[in-house]
Write a protein that holds these residues in place. Structure first.
Motif, PDB file in Angstrom:
ATOM      1  N   ALA A  83     -66.706  88.792 -29.800  1.00  0.00           N
ATOM      2  CA  ALA A  83     -66.384  90.136 -30.288  1.00  0.00           C
ATOM      3  C   ALA A  83     -64.890  90.401 -30.155  1.00  0.00           C
ATOM      4  CB  ALA A  83     -67.174  91.186 -29.501  1.00  0.00           C
ATOM      5  N   MET A  84     -64.329  89.942 -29.033  1.00  0.00           N
ATOM      6  CA  MET A  84     -62.900  90.118 -28.804  1.00  0.00           C
ATOM      7  C   MET A  84     -62.094  89.393 -29.881  1.00  0.00           C
ATOM      8  SD  MET A  84     -60.777  89.038 -25.411  1.00  0.00           S
ATOM      9  CE  MET A  84     -61.281  90.222 -24.219  1.00  0.00           C
ATOM     10  N   ALA A  85     -62.518  88.157 -30.181  1.00  0.00           N
ATOM     11  CA  ALA A  85     -61.847  87.371 -31.217  1.00  0.00           C
ATOM     12  C   ALA A  85     -61.999  88.048 -32.572  1.00  0.00           C
ATOM     13  CB  ALA A  85     -62.423  85.960 -31.254  1.00  0.00           C
ATOM     14  N   ALA A  86     -63.200  88.563 -32.840  1.00  0.00           N
ATOM     15  CA  ALA A  86     -63.439  89.234 -34.119  1.00  0.00           C
ATOM     16  C   ALA A  86     -62.543  90.464 -34.253  1.00  0.00           C
ATOM     17  CB  ALA A  86     -64.908  89.636 -34.234  1.00  0.00           C
ATOM     18  N   PHE A  88     -54.551  99.664 -33.693  1.00  0.00           N
ATOM     19  CA  PHE A  88     -54.942  98.263 -33.476  1.00  0.00           C
ATOM     20  C   PHE A  88     -55.647  98.100 -32.127  1.00  0.00           C
ATOM     21  CE2 PHE A  88     -51.129  97.592 -36.293  1.00  0.00           C
ATOM     22  CZ  PHE A  88     -51.886  97.282 -37.413  1.00  0.00           C
ATOM     23  N   ILE A  89     -55.144  98.834 -31.130  1.00  0.00           N
ATOM     24  CA  ILE A  89     -55.800  98.792 -29.818  1.00  0.00           C
ATOM     25  C   ILE A  89     -57.225  99.307 -29.959  1.00  0.00           C
ATOM     26  CG2 ILE A  89     -55.697  99.647 -27.452  1.00  0.00           C
ATOM     27  CD1 ILE A  89     -52.681  99.962 -27.834  1.00  0.00           C
ATOM     28  N   GLY A  90     -57.353 100.387 -30.736  1.00  0.00           N
ATOM     29  CA  GLY A  90     -58.673 100.968 -30.977  1.00  0.00           C
ATOM     30  C   GLY A  90     -59.616  99.981 -31.647  1.00  0.00           C
ATOM     31  N   ILE A  91     -59.095  99.220 -32.619  1.00  0.00           N
ATOM     32  CA  ILE A  91     -59.939  98.237 -33.303  1.00  0.00           C
ATOM     33  C   ILE A  91     -60.468  97.212 -32.308  1.00  0.00           C
ATOM     34  CG2 ILE A  91     -59.911  96.323 -34.955  1.00  0.00           C
ATOM     35  CD1 ILE A  91     -58.053  97.972 -36.696  1.00  0.00           C
ATOM     36  N   GLY A  92     -59.575  96.697 -31.469  1.00  0.00           N
ATOM     37  CA  GLY A  92     -59.999  95.720 -30.465  1.00  0.00           C
ATOM     38  C   GLY A  92     -61.012  96.308 -29.509  1.00  0.00           C
ATOM     39  N   ALA A  93     -60.720  97.518 -29.024  1.00  0.00           N
ATOM     40  CA  ALA A  93     -61.599  98.147 -28.038  1.00  0.00           C
ATOM     41  C   ALA A  93     -62.983  98.392 -28.627  1.00  0.00           C
ATOM     42  CB  ALA A  93     -60.983  99.462 -27.565  1.00  0.00           C
ATOM     43  N   TYR A  94     -63.013  98.916 -29.846  1.00  0.00           N
ATOM     44  CA  TYR A  94     -64.313  99.233 -30.440  1.00  0.00           C
ATOM     45  C   TYR A  94     -65.053  97.984 -30.913  1.00  0.00           C
ATOM     46  CZ  TYR A  94     -64.381 104.196 -29.826  1.00  0.00           C
ATOM     47  OH  TYR A  94     -64.455 105.439 -29.246  1.00  0.00           O
ATOM     48  N   ALA A  95     -64.326  96.934 -31.296  1.00  0.00           N
ATOM     49  CA  ALA A  95     -65.012  95.677 -31.622  1.00  0.00           C
ATOM     50  C   ALA A  95     -65.743  95.182 -30.383  1.00  0.00           C
ATOM     51  CB  ALA A  95     -64.008  94.632 -32.109  1.00  0.00           C
ATOM     52  N   SER A  96     -65.076  95.266 -29.224  1.00  0.00           N
ATOM     53  CA  SER A  96     -65.691  94.814 -27.972  1.00  0.00           C
ATOM     54  C   SER A  96     -66.814  95.733 -27.521  1.00  0.00           C
ATOM     55  CB  SER A  96     -64.641  94.726 -26.866  1.00  0.00           C
ATOM     56  OG  SER A  96     -63.830  93.605 -27.091  1.00  0.00           O
ATOM     57  N   ALA A  97     -66.770  96.981 -27.959  1.00  0.00           N
ATOM     58  CA  ALA A  97     -67.824  97.916 -27.580  1.00  0.00           C
ATOM     59  C   ALA A  97     -69.020  97.793 -28.520  1.00  0.00           C
ATOM     60  CB  ALA A  97     -67.291  99.344 -27.597  1.00  0.00           C
ATOM     61  N   ILE A  98     -68.728  97.739 -29.844  1.00  0.00           N
ATOM     62  CA  ILE A  98     -69.810  97.828 -30.835  1.00  0.00           C
ATOM     63  C   ILE A  98     -70.544  96.502 -31.022  1.00  0.00           C
ATOM     64  CG2 ILE A  98     -70.290  98.194 -33.284  1.00  0.00           C
ATOM     65  CD1 ILE A  98     -67.927 100.198 -33.266  1.00  0.00           C
ATOM     66  N   LEU A  99     -69.785  95.412 -31.221  1.00  0.00           N
ATOM     67  CA  LEU A  99     -70.444  94.149 -31.587  1.00  0.00           C
ATOM     68  C   LEU A  99     -71.435  93.656 -30.522  1.00  0.00           C
ATOM     69  CD1 LEU A  99     -67.474  92.360 -33.398  1.00  0.00           C
ATOM     70  CD2 LEU A  99     -69.431  93.525 -34.412  1.00  0.00           C
ATOM     71  N   PRO A 100     -71.079  93.647 -29.217  1.00  0.00           N
ATOM     72  CA  PRO A 100     -72.095  93.230 -28.241  1.00  0.00           C
ATOM     73  C   PRO A 100     -73.251  94.226 -28.108  1.00  0.00           C
ATOM     74  CG  PRO A 100     -69.887  93.028 -27.328  1.00  0.00           C
ATOM     75  CD  PRO A 100     -69.779  93.828 -28.579  1.00  0.00           C
ATOM     76  N   THR A 101     -72.965  95.531 -28.192  1.00  0.00           N
ATOM     77  CA  THR A 101     -74.010  96.539 -27.972  1.00  0.00           C
ATOM     78  C   THR A 101     -74.981  96.615 -29.149  1.00  0.00           C
ATOM     79  OG1 THR A 101     -72.324  97.807 -26.803  1.00  0.00           O
ATOM     80  CG2 THR A 101     -74.381  98.936 -27.286  1.00  0.00           C
ATOM     81  N   HIS A 102     -74.447  96.700 -30.368  1.00  0.00           N
ATOM     82  CA  HIS A 102     -75.321  96.912 -31.522  1.00  0.00           C
ATOM     83  C   HIS A 102     -75.790  95.618 -32.167  1.00  0.00           C
ATOM     84  CE1 HIS A 102     -74.934 101.239 -31.598  1.00  0.00           C
ATOM     85  NE2 HIS A 102     -73.613 101.149 -31.531  1.00  0.00           N
ATOM     86  N   ALA A 121     -59.654  90.967 -32.822  1.00  0.00           N
ATOM     87  CA  ALA A 121     -58.281  90.521 -33.048  1.00  0.00           C
ATOM     88  C   ALA A 121     -58.101  90.056 -34.490  1.00  0.00           C
ATOM     89  CB  ALA A 121     -57.933  89.407 -32.069  1.00  0.00           C
ATOM     90  N   ALA A 122     -59.146  89.395 -35.011  1.00  0.00           N
ATOM     91  CA  ALA A 122     -59.072  88.906 -36.396  1.00  0.00           C
ATOM     92  C   ALA A 122     -59.023  90.082 -37.372  1.00  0.00           C
ATOM     93  CB  ALA A 122     -60.272  88.016 -36.702  1.00  0.00           C
ATOM     94  N   ILE A 123     -59.853  91.098 -37.113  1.00  0.00           N
ATOM     95  CA  ILE A 123     -59.866  92.279 -37.994  1.00  0.00           C
ATOM     96  C   ILE A 123     -58.502  92.981 -37.942  1.00  0.00           C
ATOM     97  CG2 ILE A 123     -60.901  94.542 -38.412  1.00  0.00           C
ATOM     98  CD1 ILE A 123     -63.486  93.402 -37.101  1.00  0.00           C
ATOM     99  N   ALA A 124     -58.003  93.198 -36.729  1.00  0.00           N
ATOM    100  CA  ALA A 124     -56.719  93.893 -36.578  1.00  0.00           C
ATOM    101  C   ALA A 124     -55.603  93.116 -37.265  1.00  0.00           C
ATOM    102  CB  ALA A 124     -56.399  94.102 -35.099  1.00  0.00           C
ATOM    103  N   SER A 125     -55.597  91.775 -37.062  1.00  0.00           N
ATOM    104  CA  SER A 125     -54.548  90.961 -37.687  1.00  0.00           C
ATOM    105  C   SER A 125     -54.652  91.010 -39.206  1.00  0.00           C
ATOM    106  CB  SER A 125     -54.643  89.506 -37.236  1.00  0.00           C
ATOM    107  OG  SER A 125     -54.794  89.444 -35.857  1.00  0.00           O
ATOM    108  N   SER A 126     -55.890  90.954 -39.732  1.00  0.00           N
ATOM    109  CA  SER A 126     -56.047  90.986 -41.188  1.00  0.00           C
ATOM    110  C   SER A 126     -55.569  92.311 -41.749  1.00  0.00           C
ATOM    111  CB  SER A 126     -57.512  90.796 -41.598  1.00  0.00           C
ATOM    112  OG  SER A 126     -58.154  89.895 -40.775  1.00  0.00           O
ATOM    113  N   ILE A 127     -55.963  93.405 -41.080  1.00  0.00           N
ATOM    114  CA  ILE A 127     -55.504  94.708 -41.567  1.00  0.00           C
ATOM    115  C   ILE A 127     -53.979  94.756 -41.556  1.00  0.00           C
ATOM    116  CG2 ILE A 127     -55.419  97.187 -41.027  1.00  0.00           C
ATOM    117  CD1 ILE A 127     -58.289  97.010 -40.153  1.00  0.00           C
ATOM    118  N   ALA A 128     -53.396  94.258 -40.452  1.00  0.00           N
ATOM    119  CA  ALA A 128     -51.936  94.242 -40.350  1.00  0.00           C
ATOM    120  C   ALA A 128     -51.334  93.410 -41.474  1.00  0.00           C
ATOM    121  CB  ALA A 128     -51.518  93.703 -38.987  1.00  0.00           C
ATOM    122  N   ALA A 129     -51.941  92.246 -41.741  1.00  0.00           N
ATOM    123  CA  ALA A 129     -51.382  91.344 -42.761  1.00  0.00           C
ATOM    124  C   ALA A 129     -51.462  91.966 -44.150  1.00  0.00           C
ATOM    125  CB  ALA A 129     -52.128  90.013 -42.733  1.00  0.00           C
ATOM    126  N   ILE A 130     -52.612  92.621 -44.420  1.00  0.00           N
ATOM    127  CA  ILE A 130     -52.784  93.215 -45.744  1.00  0.00           C
ATOM    128  C   ILE A 130     -51.832  94.396 -45.927  1.00  0.00           C
ATOM    129  CG2 ILE A 130     -54.412  94.472 -47.227  1.00  0.00           C
ATOM    130  CD1 ILE A 130     -56.642  92.776 -45.824  1.00  0.00           C
TER     131      ILE A 130
END
Lengths: 315, 383
Positions: free
Chosen positions: A85-88, A63-77, A90-99
């Motif tokens: 990106a940070m919110a996204a 989950f930490i990795g998801i947050g870190a890479y969301a912050s790395a990838i979304l602004p850069t690419h 967190a949203a991705i990590a939470s959704s994966i956790a929920a599912i």
């Protein structure tokens, strides 16, 4: 635990955080304290899951990795704003956790550990192999974060940001634990059957706490990425997960301040031991073993029982 | 009693933190280093550290540099780039080093670069990938050959043997992934066709499926493996087991005696580009690299009773370039030292002849690589 005591310990933490800059000699020490704070917040979220709800997670670094890479990838690419990106992330990590939570929490004990372990490893593999976006095993740089023209730069600014976040997390966690939600979690830990009989919807609580701790982990992953300015797949590594669980266990399960002490200790030790020239891992390991043999409940609960005046039961 | 001894440990740890801060008073030249002495990249970081220790000791015995002693401040990042970043901060802000020589792998180096650039501190990396010096970064230099050069050297040799349709078989590690990218680009540039492009994991113990696929691909004339550590030896063995007779090439990452030992007879006939260090005793008498390579080889194996690897050689070159720059700059002024490193010309190291410039912060050209072939369990030079 009375309300006065609760405020007393929070105020103590606040005072320490306020006074710390007076004794920190240079940026390197700021850096260590910042890393301690980041680890403490993650460990706190994990402790809610492991210590209070009694559910193990060996894949939390994912989950930490998801947050870190969301912050790395979304602004850069994709040119996203870092906060978005940070919110996204967190949203991705939470959704994966929920599912994943529902099928995963049908399992218990070592099977639950295996399932979360697998989840973490899969996330790490995806990060490692999607080299076009993630830079592969060598990692990628992360853009700085800012708000309304102000950029958070330098250790001193980050220190205040994280000090505030840390204080808020502790306040929130304390309130959560003393709320009906927290009592339900502890009931769940004690005995699932008993909790169910008392009307606790155990599945809902397990899912909720897993999502919450994934959310925390992802946010702190983003913060780490922006602070360090560089991410590698190691952040989502299995060993990072283990390190976090160790912080929780050493500090003390089901102890808010245990998470803090565990994080402080495990962040400071590798730096303090680096003078041992090749023996640091041996010394590190023996310190952890000594702690676990003589203080199996963790540092804070053991010491509290030993020196505490609040009449907690002696183990 | 138990609590008492725990208290002592905690106190000792606290003192250790304090002690590292108070050791600033003396006036040696401080050489900082973050190396991967443990973890997956330990086989690179370990000889690097030993080399730095060996030569700093030696230089100090001979009177030091600029009349000052050298002091090595080194940390082990455990092959974790995030830790390398933290230790780089410690070297810059707390130890206040005069130069950093280190960064064993590309990931560690890249995570340290933003810090040294901000602190304006000269930094000589020991890692391989091209991205470190391309685009050129003002304060960053490196000593090892790049993956791009390895691909070029191998393709050169293939073309001489009229092999133009080849299979690339690369590792999914950082080294292999970067090598794959550079090899693909170089193939297009040099008119080589990649008719097969397979990968393997760094911990795989059997590569026969991929090799079978390569064997059954029509038109393959040679195989080029890009990897590090044990994987390439497994490839060699599987290659022989499957009875593949096509010429087999490896990259510079396996250039150590270990590679021959691990592969056994399966290494026969394998070719790879490597620095002259591996064949120091076989170099022609007039070769300018001969004295440096044999000298380093002798000093290292006498002291540590183990074979040299080209990786330790990178550390040797990094240290010598730094020392040379301190001497020419006449001080440890960071800007002057940086300029002196950039002005390095004609330095003969274990890796080759180094000519740095404002546009080239590595300074090695194709002549730095020798094409080697393994014959009778030993390296031989291919002309």
């Amino acid at each position: 635990m009375s309300g006065v005591r609760r405020h007393y310990s929070l105020m103590l933490l606040a005072a320490v955080l306020l006074l710390l800059p007076l004794v920190l000699p240079n940026n390197f020490y700021y850096d260590i304290v910042i890393r301690m704070a980041i680890n403490a917040i993650i460990a706190l979220g994990l402790n809610l899951l492991i210590g209070f709800a009694g559910q193990i997670s060996l894949g939390h670094a994912g989950f930490i990795g998801i947050g870190a890479y969301a912050s790395a990838i979304l602004p850069t690419h994709f040119g996203w704003h870092p906060l978005l990106a940070m919110a996204a992330g967190a949203a991705i990590a939470s959704s994966i956790a929920a599912i994943l939570a529902r099928p995963i929490f049908r399992l218990k004990g070592q099977y639950l550990a295996m399932a979360t372990l697998g989840m973490g490893i899969i996330i790490a593999i995806v990060i490692k192999n999607e080299a076009a976006y993630t830079g592969g095993p060598d990692g990628m740089p992360v853009a700085p974060i800012g708000l309304m023209g102000f950029e958070i730069a330098g250790e001193k600014q980050w220190y205040w940001v994280l000090a505030a976040t840390l204080l808020f997390s502790f306040w929130a966690a304390k309130n959560l634990i003393d709320s009906p939600f927290g009592r339900a979690l502890r009931a769940l830990h004690g005995s699932e059957v008993a909790a169910q009989v008392m009307g606790v919807d155990i599945v809902r609580y397990k899912v909720a706490i897993f999502v919450l701790s994934a959310f925390f982990a992802s946010l702190m992953g983003s913060v780490t990425a922006h602070y360090i300015g560089f991410v590698t797949p190691n952040i989502a590594d299995f060993f990072h997960s283990i390190e976090l669980v160790t912080m929780v266990v050493i500090g003390g399960m089901a102890s808010i301040y245990g998470s803090l002490i565990g994080a402080v200790l495990l962040t400071a030790l590798p730096q303090a031991l680096s003078t041992f020239e090749g023996w640091e891992t041996v010394v590190f390991g023996s310190i952890l073993m000594t702690c676990m043999i003589f203080m199996p409940k963790g540092l804070v609960p053991t010491l509290a029982a030993r020196f505490g005046r609040n009449g907690r039961e002696d183990p | 009693m138990v609590k008492h001894s725990l208290l002592k440990i905690v106190t000792a740890a606290a003192i250790a933190v304090g002690a590292s801060f108070s050791a600033l008073a003396a006036d040696p030249i401080k050489i900082g280093s973050v190396l991967s002495v443990t973890g997956p990249a330990a086989f690179l970081g370990d000889p690097e550290l030993k080399t730095l220790q060996l030569y700093i000791e030696k230089i100090n015995k001979e009177g030091g540099v600029l009349g000052r002693q050298l002091q090595l401040v080194h940390y082990d990042d455990g092959s974790d780039a995030a830790k390398a970043n933290g230790f780089a901060k410690r070297l810059i802000d707390d130890d206040k080093v005069d130069i950093i020589v280190g960064g064993t792998v590309t990931g560690s180096t890249m995570s340290m670069i933003p810090l040294v650039e901000k602190a304006e501190l000269p930094f000589i990396s020991l890692a391989g990938a091209v991205v470190i010096v391309e685009p050129v970064k003002k304060w960053v230099f490196k000593t090892p050959h790049t993956d791009r050069m390895a691909a070029e050297k191998v393709f050169d040799d293939m073309k001489k043997r009229n092999l133009t349709k080849i299979a690339l078989f690369s590792e999914t590690s950082g080294f292999g992934a970067s090598g794959k990218k550079e090899t693909e680009a170089m193939a297009t540039k040099m008119g080589i066709t990649l008719v097969a492009n397979e990968t393997y994991g760094p911990k795989d113990t059997d590569m026969t499926p991929q090799l079978t696929k390569i064997k059954n691909t029509a038109g393959v004339q040679a195989v080029f493996v890009f990897g590090l550590g044990q994987g390439p030896s497994v490839v060699n063995k599987n290659y022989k087991q499957l009875g593949i007779t096509l010429p087999l090439y490896h990259a510079h990452g396996v250039a150590s005696e270990e590679f021959i030992k691990l592969s056994g007879p399966a290494a026969e006939g394998v070719r790879l580009p490597a620095a002259a260090l591996l064949v120091a005793d076989k170099l022609a008498a007039g070769d300018p690299q001969k004295p440096v390579a044999t000298g380093y080889r002798k000093a290292y194996s006498e002291r540590f009773k183990e074979d040299v690897s080209t990786f330790g050689g990178h550390a040797y070159d990094g240290l010598m370039i730094a020392v040379d720059a301190f001497k020419r700059a006449g001080s440890t002024d960071k800007a002057k030292v940086r300029d002196a490193i950039e002005a390095t010309k004609g330095y003969i190291g274990t890796g080759g002849k180094v000519n740095m410039s404002a546009t080239d912060h590595m300074g090695l050209d194709q002549s730095a690589f020798r094409m080697l072939e393994i014959k009778n369990g030993d390296w031989t030079l291919v002309n």
